[in-house]
Scaffold this motif. Sequence first.
Motif, mmCIF file in Angstrom:
data_model
loop_
_atom_site.group_PDB
_atom_site.id
_atom_site.type_symbol
_atom_site.label_atom_id
_atom_site.label_comp_id
_atom_site.label_asym_id
_atom_site.label_seq_id
_atom_site.Cartn_x
_atom_site.Cartn_y
_atom_site.Cartn_z
ATOM 1 N N CYS A 117 0.832 -1.202 0.000
ATOM 2 C CA CYS A 117 0.000 0.000 0.000
ATOM 3 C C CYS A 117 0.862 1.246 0.000
ATOM 4 C CB CYS A 117 -0.950 0.008 1.206
ATOM 5 S SG CYS A 117 -0.155 0.355 2.785
ATOM 6 N N ARG A 118 0.230 2.338 -0.355
ATOM 7 C CA ARG A 118 0.829 3.670 -0.240
ATOM 8 C C ARG A 118 -0.186 4.553 0.468
ATOM 9 N NH1 ARG A 118 4.929 5.759 -3.064
ATOM 10 N NH2 ARG A 118 3.758 7.654 -3.535
ATOM 11 N N GLU A 119 0.233 5.170 1.536
ATOM 12 C CA GLU A 119 -0.684 5.985 2.327
ATOM 13 C C GLU A 119 -0.691 7.434 1.864
ATOM 14 O OE1 GLU A 119 1.487 7.544 6.284
ATOM 15 O OE2 GLU A 119 1.595 5.361 6.040
ATOM 16 N N TYR A 120 -1.772 8.123 2.150
ATOM 17 C CA TYR A 120 -1.854 9.555 1.894
ATOM 18 C C TYR A 120 -2.860 10.152 2.865
ATOM 19 C CZ TYR A 120 -6.097 8.359 -0.776
ATOM 20 O OH TYR A 120 -7.337 7.885 -1.157
ATOM 21 N N ILE A 121 -2.770 11.440 3.075
ATOM 22 C CA ILE A 121 -3.682 12.138 3.976
ATOM 23 C C ILE A 121 -4.798 12.741 3.149
ATOM 24 C CG2 ILE A 121 -3.922 13.997 5.663
ATOM 25 C CD1 ILE A 121 -0.931 13.573 6.317
ATOM 26 N N ALA A 122 -6.017 12.317 3.421
ATOM 27 C CA ALA A 122 -7.171 12.748 2.632
ATOM 28 C C ALA A 122 -8.065 13.675 3.444
ATOM 29 C CB ALA A 122 -7.972 11.534 2.172
ATOM 30 N N THR A 123 -8.706 14.617 2.755
ATOM 31 C CA THR A 123 -9.703 15.468 3.386
ATOM 32 C C THR A 123 -10.980 14.669 3.581
ATOM 33 O OG1 THR A 123 -8.771 17.405 2.288
ATOM 34 C CG2 THR A 123 -10.993 17.622 3.188
ATOM 35 N N ASP A 124 -11.597 14.811 4.740
ATOM 36 C CA ASP A 124 -12.813 14.057 5.026
ATOM 37 C C ASP A 124 -13.769 14.908 5.850
ATOM 38 O OD1 ASP A 124 -14.788 12.214 5.736
ATOM 39 O OD2 ASP A 124 -13.372 10.577 5.615
ATOM 40 N N THR A 125 -14.824 15.394 5.220
ATOM 41 C CA THR A 125 -15.789 16.249 5.906
ATOM 42 C C THR A 125 -16.711 15.462 6.825
ATOM 43 O OG1 THR A 125 -17.288 16.060 4.015
ATOM 44 C CG2 THR A 125 -15.794 17.934 4.049
ATOM 45 N N ARG A 126 -16.705 14.127 6.702
ATOM 46 C CA ARG A 126 -17.574 13.331 7.564
ATOM 47 C C ARG A 126 -17.174 13.428 9.026
ATOM 48 N NH1 ARG A 126 -16.910 7.533 5.321
ATOM 49 N NH2 ARG A 126 -14.766 8.274 5.422
ATOM 50 N N GLY A 127 -15.897 13.787 9.279
ATOM 51 C CA GLY A 127 -15.423 13.843 10.650
ATOM 52 C C GLY A 127 -16.223 14.799 11.513
ATOM 53 N N MET A 128 -16.661 15.921 10.954
ATOM 54 C CA MET A 128 -17.437 16.888 11.715
ATOM 55 C C MET A 128 -18.906 16.520 11.754
ATOM 56 S SD MET A 128 -15.496 19.159 13.036
ATOM 57 C CE MET A 128 -16.679 20.457 13.415
ATOM 58 N N ASN A 129 -19.415 15.999 10.643
ATOM 59 C CA ASN A 129 -20.846 15.709 10.582
ATOM 60 C C ASN A 129 -21.253 14.524 11.432
ATOM 61 O OD1 ASN A 129 -21.170 17.796 8.752
ATOM 62 N ND2 ASN A 129 -20.810 16.477 6.979
ATOM 63 N N ASN A 130 -20.345 13.544 11.576
ATOM 64 C CA ASN A 130 -20.709 12.308 12.253
ATOM 65 C C ASN A 130 -20.023 12.137 13.602
ATOM 66 O OD1 ASN A 130 -22.172 11.728 9.986
ATOM 67 N ND2 ASN A 130 -20.611 10.426 9.067
ATOM 68 N N TRP A 131 -19.598 13.246 14.201
ATOM 69 C CA TRP A 131 -18.808 13.104 15.417
ATOM 70 C C TRP A 131 -19.580 12.436 16.533
ATOM 71 C CZ3 TRP A 131 -20.259 15.392 20.016
ATOM 72 C CH2 TRP A 131 -21.254 16.381 19.936
ATOM 73 N N GLY A 132 -20.868 12.664 16.588
ATOM 74 C CA GLY A 132 -21.660 12.070 17.653
ATOM 75 C C GLY A 132 -21.778 10.574 17.497
ATOM 76 N N ALA A 133 -21.898 10.126 16.252
ATOM 77 C CA ALA A 133 -22.069 8.699 16.011
ATOM 78 C C ALA A 133 -20.760 7.937 16.159
ATOM 79 C CB ALA A 133 -22.632 8.483 14.595
ATOM 80 N N MET A 134 -19.638 8.583 15.784
ATOM 81 C CA MET A 134 -18.373 7.870 15.768
ATOM 82 C C MET A 134 -17.665 7.928 17.109
ATOM 83 S SD MET A 134 -16.691 8.661 12.092
ATOM 84 C CE MET A 134 -16.382 10.350 12.531
ATOM 85 N N GLY A 135 -17.834 9.001 17.853
ATOM 86 C CA GLY A 135 -17.118 9.136 19.104
ATOM 87 C C GLY A 135 -15.755 9.743 18.878
ATOM 88 N N MET A 136 -15.125 10.186 19.964
ATOM 89 C CA MET A 136 -13.874 10.911 19.848
ATOM 90 C C MET A 136 -12.654 10.012 19.725
ATOM 91 S SD MET A 136 -14.390 13.993 22.545
ATOM 92 C CE MET A 136 -12.688 14.492 22.295
#
Length: 214
Positions: A117-136
């Motif tokens: 694999c090759r990793e990269y840092i991606a932008t992800d707007t879901r982090g703010m929208n789903n914070w309650g469901a995913m947890g910290m």
Amino acid sequence: MKKAWLSILLTFLSLVSVIAQNQQFPSQIWHKGNIFLADGATFSGQLKYDMDNNLVQLQAEAVTTFTASNVVSFEIYDETYGGIRKFYSLPYSLNGDYETPIFFEVLTQGENIALLCREYIATDTRGMNNWGAMGMGMNPFWGPPNFTGYRLAFNYYFLKNGRLEKYSLKKKDLFSMLPGHDDEIDLFMRKNRLEHDKRGDLLRITAYYNELQN
């Protein structure tokens, strides 16, 4: 009530800001490790890697930078996510022009096939929208994104018959990459609830395929 809600909101936004400032992905920090050069030399020290530019830096008495053309492989101990991670320099054409040495992380390998694999840092707007469901406490290396709006993402490749093939992350293509044992792999995935596009799951599936081939 409005003041209380505003206070909670400001506290939350402040927390998000602190997390964003402190967030560091594996490629952004120094790791204890070893570099193995094409001329046979070996160096040990603190390493930092750059997959975008295919560089690895060694911090000893001074900082020395090596390119993928100079390096056969390097390994690091990743204290953040645990375990030794190994990277190899292999010829590959990222842009469809000509092959040049670039770094790949080896996730698992057998006599028949290896998963890289090759990793990269991606932008992800879901982090703010789903914070309650995913947890910290979600781990960005293996699971959903966190509050910062960024996540660690991966492109996957299979090395077989001396050739590197990029995996599309489509389930039907997974069976094409791992031919000859469709029923066994499908049963293994269902039994262990494995996904076709998750890092840890792909590692287990590929390792199982190599066992079937032996």
